[in-house]
Design a protein around this motif. Sequence first.
Motif, PDB file in Angstrom:
ATOM      1  N   VAL A 100       0.827  -1.198   0.000  1.00  9.72           N
ATOM      2  CA  VAL A 100       0.000   0.000   0.000  1.00  9.72           C
ATOM      3  C   VAL A 100       0.870   1.261   0.000  1.00  9.72           C
ATOM      4  CG1 VAL A 100      -0.213   0.125   2.512  1.00  9.72           C
ATOM      5  CG2 VAL A 100      -2.026   1.068   1.070  1.00  9.72           C
ATOM      6  N   ARG A 101       2.058   1.178   0.555  1.00 11.90           N
ATOM      7  CA  ARG A 101       2.967   2.327   0.528  1.00 11.90           C
ATOM      8  C   ARG A 101       3.466   2.588  -0.901  1.00 11.90           C
ATOM      9  NH1 ARG A 101       4.533   4.250   5.465  1.00 11.90           N
ATOM     10  NH2 ARG A 101       4.164   2.898   7.283  1.00 11.90           N
ATOM     11  N   VAL A 102       3.641   1.527  -1.681  1.00 14.37           N
ATOM     12  CA  VAL A 102       4.057   1.690  -3.073  1.00 14.37           C
ATOM     13  C   VAL A 102       2.953   2.373  -3.867  1.00 14.37           C
ATOM     14  CG1 VAL A 102       4.941   0.503  -5.111  1.00 14.37           C
ATOM     15  CG2 VAL A 102       5.452  -0.388  -2.844  1.00 14.37           C
ATOM     16  N   VAL A 103       1.716   1.980  -3.620  1.00 18.55           N
ATOM     17  CA  VAL A 103       0.576   2.624  -4.290  1.00 18.55           C
ATOM     18  C   VAL A 103       0.551   4.110  -3.967  1.00 18.55           C
ATOM     19  CG1 VAL A 103      -1.939   2.686  -4.472  1.00 18.55           C
ATOM     20  CG2 VAL A 103      -0.762   0.486  -4.278  1.00 18.55           C
ATOM     21  N   ASP A 104       0.727   4.434  -2.711  1.00 14.91           N
ATOM     22  CA  ASP A 104       0.714   5.833  -2.283  1.00 14.91           C
ATOM     23  C   ASP A 104       1.858   6.620  -2.921  1.00 14.91           C
ATOM     24  OD1 ASP A 104      -0.322   7.937  -0.325  1.00 14.91           O
ATOM     25  OD2 ASP A 104       1.785   7.806   0.253  1.00 14.91           O
ATOM     26  N   ALA A 105       3.058   6.020  -2.961  1.00 16.18           N
ATOM     27  CA  ALA A 105       4.218   6.719  -3.533  1.00 16.18           C
ATOM     28  C   ALA A 105       4.050   6.931  -5.030  1.00 16.18           C
ATOM     29  CB  ALA A 105       5.490   5.915  -3.249  1.00 16.18           C
ATOM     30  N   PHE A 106       3.482   5.960  -5.746  1.00 16.51           N
ATOM     31  CA  PHE A 106       3.279   6.117  -7.185  1.00 16.51           C
ATOM     32  C   PHE A 106       2.257   7.213  -7.479  1.00 16.51           C
ATOM     33  CE2 PHE A 106       0.570   4.874 -10.848  1.00 16.51           C
ATOM     34  CZ  PHE A 106       1.478   5.176 -11.855  1.00 16.51           C
ATOM     35  N   CYS A 107       1.167   7.229  -6.741  1.00 15.24           N
ATOM     36  CA  CYS A 107       0.127   8.240  -6.981  1.00 15.24           C
ATOM     37  C   CYS A 107       0.613   9.647  -6.646  1.00 15.24           C
ATOM     38  CB  CYS A 107      -1.123   7.904  -6.177  1.00 15.24           C
ATOM     39  SG  CYS A 107      -1.973   6.409  -6.752  1.00 15.24           S
ATOM     40  N   GLU A 108       1.636   9.754  -5.813  1.00 17.44           N
ATOM     41  CA  GLU A 108       2.203  11.063  -5.505  1.00 17.44           C
ATOM     42  C   GLU A 108       2.994  11.637  -6.691  1.00 17.44           C
ATOM     43  OE1 GLU A 108       2.115  13.183  -2.967  1.00 17.44           O
ATOM     44  OE2 GLU A 108       0.621  11.978  -1.913  1.00 17.44           O
ATOM     45  N   GLN A 109       3.444  10.776  -7.613  1.00 20.32           N
ATOM     46  CA  GLN A 109       4.257  11.232  -8.739  1.00 20.32           C
ATOM     47  C   GLN A 109       3.423  11.777  -9.903  1.00 20.32           C
ATOM     48  OE1 GLN A 109       7.492  11.126  -8.136  1.00 20.32           O
ATOM     49  NE2 GLN A 109       7.037  10.077  -6.209  1.00 20.32           N
ATOM     50  N   ILE A 110       2.119  11.580  -9.867  1.00 20.67           N
ATOM     51  CA  ILE A 110       1.263  11.907 -11.009  1.00 20.67           C
ATOM     52  C   ILE A 110       0.873  13.382 -10.981  1.00 20.67           C
ATOM     53  CG2 ILE A 110      -0.935  11.388 -12.141  1.00 20.67           C
ATOM     54  CD1 ILE A 110      -0.740   8.588 -10.916  1.00 20.67           C
ATOM     55  N   ASP A 111       0.941  14.014 -12.144  1.00 19.75           N
ATOM     56  CA  ASP A 111       0.522  15.407 -12.290  1.00 19.75           C
ATOM     57  C   ASP A 111      -0.963  15.416 -12.659  1.00 19.75           C
ATOM     58  OD1 ASP A 111       0.141  18.059 -12.769  1.00 19.75           O
ATOM     59  OD2 ASP A 111       1.705  18.270 -14.295  1.00 19.75           O
ATOM     60  N   TYR A 112      -1.822  15.634 -11.688  1.00 22.15           N
ATOM     61  CA  TYR A 112      -3.264  15.547 -11.921  1.00 22.15           C
ATOM     62  C   TYR A 112      -3.796  16.753 -12.675  1.00 22.15           C
ATOM     63  CZ  TYR A 112      -2.951  11.697  -8.645  1.00 22.15           C
ATOM     64  OH  TYR A 112      -2.615  10.518  -8.042  1.00 22.15           O
ATOM     65  N   VAL A 113      -3.098  17.856 -12.622  1.00 15.65           N
ATOM     66  CA  VAL A 113      -3.518  19.034 -13.405  1.00 15.65           C
ATOM     67  C   VAL A 113      -3.313  18.759 -14.890  1.00 15.65           C
ATOM     68  CG1 VAL A 113      -3.118  21.472 -13.835  1.00 15.65           C
ATOM     69  CG2 VAL A 113      -2.998  20.576 -11.497  1.00 15.65           C
ATOM     70  N   ALA A 114      -2.168  18.156 -15.244  1.00 16.68           N
ATOM     71  CA  ALA A 114      -1.902  17.822 -16.641  1.00 16.68           C
ATOM     72  C   ALA A 114      -2.858  16.756 -17.148  1.00 16.68           C
ATOM     73  CB  ALA A 114      -0.457  17.341 -16.800  1.00 16.68           C
ATOM     74  N   LEU A 115      -3.311  15.868 -16.264  1.00 13.72           N
ATOM     75  CA  LEU A 115      -4.264  14.836 -16.675  1.00 13.72           C
ATOM     76  C   LEU A 115      -5.650  15.407 -16.962  1.00 13.72           C
ATOM     77  CD1 LEU A 115      -3.561  11.789 -14.319  1.00 13.72           C
ATOM     78  CD2 LEU A 115      -3.030  12.017 -16.726  1.00 13.72           C
ATOM     79  N   LYS A 116      -5.907  16.613 -16.479  1.00 14.13           N
ATOM     80  CA  LYS A 116      -7.210  17.267 -16.676  1.00 14.13           C
ATOM     81  C   LYS A 116      -8.347  16.437 -16.092  1.00 14.13           C
ATOM     82  CE  LYS A 116      -5.740  19.648 -20.885  1.00 14.13           C
ATOM     83  NZ  LYS A 116      -5.991  19.885 -22.318  1.00 14.13           N
ATOM     84  N   VAL A 117      -8.133  16.000 -14.850  1.00 13.08           N
ATOM     85  CA  VAL A 117      -9.169  15.242 -14.160  1.00 13.08           C
ATOM     86  C   VAL A 117     -10.262  16.206 -13.724  1.00 13.08           C
ATOM     87  CG1 VAL A 117      -9.688  13.742 -12.212  1.00 13.08           C
ATOM     88  CG2 VAL A 117      -7.488  13.560 -13.380  1.00 13.08           C
TER      89      VAL A 117
END
Length: 494
Positions: free
Chosen positions: A27-44
């Motif tokens: 679960v820590r790996v999941v959390d660390a990976f999601c921290e790397q994502i640029d959600y503004v660029a994804l236009k969520v």
Amino acid sequence: MAYVQGTHRLQTAIFCLEDFIAPDAPVRVVDAFCEQIDYVALKVRGRYTQDNCRPCYHPSLLLRLFIYGYLNGIRSSRKLAQECTRNVEVMWLCNSLLPKYHTIADFRKRHGEQIREVFRQFVSLMCRWKLVGKKTIAIDGCRFRAQNSRKNNYNEDKIRRQLTYIDHKVSEYLAEMNELDRKENKKQKDEKRLQELAQNKTRMKERKSLYLHLKKQLEQSTDAQISTTDPESRAVVHKTGVVEVSYNTQVACDAKHSLVVHYAITNENDRKALHPTAMAAKESMGMHKGDPITALADKGYFNGEQIQRCSEDNIRTYVPPTYNRSQESIPASGYHLEDFRYHPSCDTYTCPEGHTLSTNGHWYKKVYIRSEQTRSTSYFKHYKTDKCMQCPAKHLCTVQKKGRVIERSQYAEAIEGNSKRLRQHKEIYLKRQQIVEHPFGTIKRWWGYSYTLMKGLRKVGADMGLVYLCYNFKRVMNILTTGKMLQKLQMMST
């Protein structure tokens, strides 16, 4: 006898959720990976959950929740919402927030393209960590059952059979009603039977109107079938010979660690998917259009046009040819097409008896109809010789009265190159199954994800995107170990 005693339930304790999560927990790996994502660029797109414009949940929260859920066999939005109230790891991951199931479900069905982009970003990470070889890929299609039963899928034959059955039953009901009307002394049970027959006749007429409406829809559509529950799903034959209403996913796997580098959701067969899938896989791995790569695929992908386009883009294909029915008309072995030698310089063939077959240079058109949905057009030349009629081996070569005629397709050169590679390097093609069948076996057999929860190509794409993302996620954790993967992700954020 003494037993181990636990802490009393009413005992007051001071603790934090961090203490319950192991340092190398997935679960820590999941959390660390999601921290790397640029959600503004994804236009969520955010969404307010109440009429008073309460702030929406951050998209990273819902993405974390879905990745954790799919990794642990939980795909239902209701079950994910339930886990938020009882699962300590989910409480830690979501900071004790409790999103409702509808909010969770909306995120998945509205962000298919964003989930695809997250998948691509993870593929880029795999390339950066040297887990992708970028030399050989295996391509295959995998069918996942749709949310549409076979009963609610219709084609022309099925509608015609149902209409015939309804007309027959209505005729039987009318005949029995006329027989009862001719009786002079009607009993009470006869009156009940008349009412029952009238109700059955009305019900059959309603069913007939429904089938006539479906028939009209089918005539106006370009497809050969209609699905009423999920209109974009299609009935296809699985490998076991069972017909299921499904979606087809095109998958490209890298040979180094059987990691998925590209996926695409379709409701068509594999025949025209070889080149688009191979090119999309190269793009996903950060390769240029002209970079060389080897593509392995089964005979369902054999298509002269697709092989030709792959050859033009420096993709070496290993695709076994489909069975050629024209071979049945060759009386003896040693006189098949591969026994005739082609001469590119003079555009002629030499037969096993040494005769030269030439062409008039005219290109003929042929339309292949493999199904009502699948049509393709190709052009070819005819090659023949006058000496065939006097040849003593004519009865071994052909059953045609006017002699042997060879058809050479416009894609013959690319097909011959593909066939030559298959003959010379069988060991390369034999690796196909162990590369691309590994994800399907893991996803469908081990995880039990043999069906999709969503309806429509766009929403099914989001569901399958999470499935393939989590397959890569778990496989990378097994290759690198959880601790090393977590360390790599944490180093990226510093």
